[in-house]
Enzyme design. Sequence first.
Site, short mmCIF file in Angstrom:
data_model
loop_
_atom_site.label_atom_id
_atom_site.label_comp_id
_atom_site.label_asym_id
_atom_site.label_seq_id
_atom_site.Cartn_x
_atom_site.Cartn_y
_atom_site.Cartn_z
NE ARG A 117 -27.19 61.88 3.98
CZ ARG A 117 -26.68 62.80 4.72
NH1 ARG A 117 -25.60 63.38 4.28
NH2 ARG A 117 -26.99 62.74 6.18
CE LYS A 139 -34.99 44.56 -9.33
NZ LYS A 139 -35.74 43.07 -9.39
CD GLU A 181 -31.63 35.49 -14.91
OE1 GLU A 181 -32.45 36.24 -15.91
OE2 GLU A 181 -31.93 35.29 -13.89
CE LYS A 230 -31.98 44.07 -15.37
NZ LYS A 230 -31.42 43.36 -14.41
CD GLU A 240 -39.04 43.95 -9.52
OE1 GLU A 240 -38.79 42.87 -10.57
OE2 GLU A 240 -38.89 43.96 -8.46
NE ARG A 244 -35.50 45.77 -12.66
CZ ARG A 244 -34.47 46.70 -12.26
NH1 ARG A 244 -34.63 48.01 -12.32
NH2 ARG A 244 -33.35 45.97 -11.98
CG ASN A 248 -38.66 39.10 -11.07
OD1 ASN A 248 -37.44 38.71 -10.69
ND2 ASN A 248 -39.58 40.14 -10.78
CG HIS A 251 -36.27 34.83 -11.52
ND1 HIS A 251 -36.27 34.87 -12.93
CD2 HIS A 251 -35.13 35.41 -11.34
CE1 HIS A 251 -35.18 34.99 -13.31
NE2 HIS A 251 -34.30 35.38 -12.23
CG HIS A 255 -36.01 34.18 -6.12
ND1 HIS A 255 -36.84 35.11 -6.48
CD2 HIS A 255 -34.85 34.37 -6.69
CE1 HIS A 255 -35.90 35.91 -7.29
NE2 HIS A 255 -34.98 35.49 -7.25
CG HIS A 268 -30.07 33.30 -10.14
ND1 HIS A 268 -31.12 33.16 -9.36
CD2 HIS A 268 -30.40 34.07 -11.10
CE1 HIS A 268 -32.08 34.04 -9.95
NE2 HIS A 268 -31.61 34.66 -10.92
N1 GLY Z 1 -32.84 40.58 -12.11
C1 GLY Z 1 -34.31 41.27 -12.47
C2 GLY Z 1 -34.11 42.79 -12.16
O1 GLY Z 1 -33.16 43.46 -12.49
O2 GLY Z 1 -35.08 43.33 -12.19
#
Ligand code: GLY
Length: 370
Positions: A117, A139, A181, A230, A240, A244, A248, A251, A255, A268
């Site tokens: 956990r 993430k 990026e 960031k 998000e 947040r 993107n 993106h 994607h 990417h």
């Molecule tokens: N890669 C985008 C984020 O971390 O929200």
Amino acid sequence: MRQILKVQISDEKEYLIEISDSDFVKFNQEISEYTKGQKRLIVMSKKVYKLYSDSLLFKDDEIFIFPDGEKEKNYKNYLRIMQRAIELGLTRKDVIIAVGGGVVGDVAGFAASTYMRGIDFIQVPTTILSAVDSSVGGKTAIDYAGNKNVIGTFYQPKKVFININFFGTLDKKQFMSGMGEVIKYALIEDSCKYRVPQFLFEFLTLGYEKIMELEPLTTVRLIEYCLNLKAAVVAQDEKECGLRKILNLGHTLAHALESITKYSKYTHGEAVVYGLFFITAFAYKQEYINYSYFRLINELLEKYGFAPLKQKFSPAEIVKYMQKDKKSTADKITFIIPCDKKQVKEIKLTPYEAECAIKDILWHPIQYKK
Ligand code: GLY
């Protein structure tokens, strides 16, 4: 040289990012000191293992060598990490350390967040792309049944150690992927609402030579500026729900291009760059931004050797993939779009509108006077 940044998620939840150019012996000592008394499982990219296992001095029996490539971001490798954690007898007091790029960090992070956990997790990103993006913000994910990042958690690392010496062995494609990026951050800077201006756009314009030659002070600064932005965004919106999403920018198309080509054609960051060219042209055509800013963005991207996408895919197919994106709904596709200098906002297009935009812009790029 060492820079320490703080990511403050809430009063109780915070962690530090350390950016340094220490030699690897010192770097290893710092990590050992930080994890003193803990059993460690080090999930390390195979490529990094080949290049750095001798310099990093981790014990062989604590290392799990992780195969490289997006196709490896799967439940089988996740379960292998779990198996190894069990074999090593890791308890809730112990730690998983990811050493590698985004794929390694995402899977190892997911393992750390679910093993018993949740146990401590440390990120050691070894690419520019993972240093400025996936290693910070919590993430974690694996892909499943053709769906990218469909299984995952928000799970913040305990610490992020960035050593810029790893970047010296990146090939040109990986280096440029990271720069894609990085340029994205320059275009969203003001929307990140960081308390101090970073002037990243100007830094990228004026610092081009030193950035390209990975001059140490410039590289540390570059990573620091991106991560300040960031960290500010993640602090305001960890899960998000709103702000947040601005991360993107570029993106939605990226994607789709990565999925269509099964993650084997574009890196990417390269796909993000195509997305930046596309959405900037769309923003100009739709009068969200003026000609001079449209031109500035294009000049910055071109300065770094980037060009708009040349290969033609069917607009209908691109849209089909865009609709699969987690941020899209059945009848609306979400785009983050430049709306002023260094500012962006969210817009939603119907699949038909998105298809028209792709036909109109992607296959008929706007020329501007040089
Ligand atoms: N890669 C985008 C984020 O971390 O929200």
